[in-house]
Design a protein around this motif. Sequence first.
Motif, PDB file in Angstrom:
ATOM      1  N   CYS A  45     -39.458  -2.311 -24.357  1.00 19.16           N
ATOM      2  CA  CYS A  45     -39.737  -1.221 -25.297  1.00 19.16           C
ATOM      3  C   CYS A  45     -38.935   0.033 -24.934  1.00 19.16           C
ATOM      4  O   CYS A  45     -38.408   0.726 -25.814  1.00 19.16           O
ATOM      5  CB  CYS A  45     -41.231  -0.909 -25.307  1.00 19.16           C
ATOM      6  SG  CYS A  45     -42.261  -2.222 -26.001  1.00 19.16           S
ATOM      7  N   ALA A  55     -36.189   1.665 -27.366  1.00 24.01           N
ATOM      8  CA  ALA A  55     -36.346   3.059 -27.795  1.00 24.01           C
ATOM      9  C   ALA A  55     -35.116   3.883 -27.422  1.00 24.01           C
ATOM     10  O   ALA A  55     -34.651   4.720 -28.212  1.00 24.01           O
ATOM     11  CB  ALA A  55     -37.605   3.652 -27.166  1.00 24.01           C
ATOM     12  N   THR A  56     -34.584   3.643 -26.233  1.00 19.52           N
ATOM     13  CA  THR A  56     -33.386   4.366 -25.789  1.00 19.52           C
ATOM     14  C   THR A  56     -32.210   4.065 -26.701  1.00 19.52           C
ATOM     15  O   THR A  56     -31.473   4.981 -27.116  1.00 19.52           O
ATOM     16  CB  THR A  56     -33.032   3.976 -24.340  1.00 19.52           C
ATOM     17  OG1 THR A  56     -34.141   4.248 -23.482  1.00 19.52           O
ATOM     18  CG2 THR A  56     -31.809   4.746 -23.861  1.00 19.52           C
ATOM     19  N   VAL A  63     -32.314   3.014 -29.828  1.00 15.18           N
ATOM     20  CA  VAL A  63     -32.567   3.559 -31.167  1.00 15.18           C
ATOM     21  C   VAL A  63     -32.232   5.050 -31.211  1.00 15.18           C
ATOM     22  O   VAL A  63     -31.555   5.524 -32.133  1.00 15.18           O
ATOM     23  CB  VAL A  63     -34.035   3.328 -31.581  1.00 15.18           C
ATOM     24  CG1 VAL A  63     -34.383   4.159 -32.821  1.00 15.18           C
ATOM     25  CG2 VAL A  63     -34.284   1.857 -31.867  1.00 15.18           C
ATOM     26  N   VAL A  64     -32.701   5.803 -30.224  1.00 11.76           N
ATOM     27  CA  VAL A  64     -32.441   7.248 -30.189  1.00 11.76           C
ATOM     28  C   VAL A  64     -30.943   7.524 -30.135  1.00 11.76           C
ATOM     29  O   VAL A  64     -30.415   8.363 -30.886  1.00 11.76           O
ATOM     30  CB  VAL A  64     -33.151   7.894 -28.980  1.00 11.76           C
ATOM     31  CG1 VAL A  64     -32.696   9.348 -28.806  1.00 11.76           C
ATOM     32  CG2 VAL A  64     -34.663   7.841 -29.153  1.00 11.76           C
TER      33      VAL A  64
END
Length: 260
Positions: free
Chosen positions: A228, A232-233, A235-236
């Motif tokens: 996760c 998330a990293t 995606v950002v």
Amino acid sequence: MQAITNLTQKNTLSNIIKGLLLATNIAFLVYFVVLAIYARPHYDDLHFMWKMQEMSIFDYVKDMYFSRSGRFGGYLLNGMVFSIINTVGASWFFPLLFIALGILISCYVSTRVLPKANHFWLCNGVILFYFVYLLTNIDFAVVYWLCAMGYYLKFPIAMLSFYLVNKKHCNIWEWILLILVCFTIGAGNEAFSPLMLVFLFINGIYYLHSNHYNFRTTFADNRVRKLCIAAATIVVLMVIVVVAPGNYARMEDTTQFHHP
């Protein structure tokens, strides 16, 4: 007696295949070395080398982000590469350095994932696949396009990211390496990042299925939490790449399509 004869024939065939595999990899390596020695910077390489004579790495990345493309991770790498080339006055060693790094990462991950496998067969098979990947990943005519050397590491970095994500316990250095790998994936190429996210999603579904779709039990798994964080990293960073003003400035610049 027949059994001994069959074993001897089998060993002979195995040695022949080993020799052919090793010879093929050596031939590929010689080919890439010759290309590296005789290739010269061209296309965007010359433009970027010229810019790096007048700019710092930070200013170069900033300029590219606001005027050309949001791939700031890739331009950060390019800035370091072209700064060194401008300083030492040579570029032939960089393709070989990146290829060697790709081979080392690929073999390292493969031997860690399959520790009981025969390392000769495993590593030579992985190296052959990597050499073929190099020829098919980038246009053959620009296989030594210096500003595209980040592509040499896409497949090895993908392997490394999945190895680190699925490793049960990571030390502090492996965590740092995982974040660095995610930065490379998310900030380097907006076309590659979604593909990695799809594979991470499938990886997560696998763990969810293994835990009978119990979300609490699944998320308690350290590997899922790493997954996760990695996703998330990426995606950002991918969002930062996509919203870059340089992307839209370049699309509006119709002069790039004009030919004399």
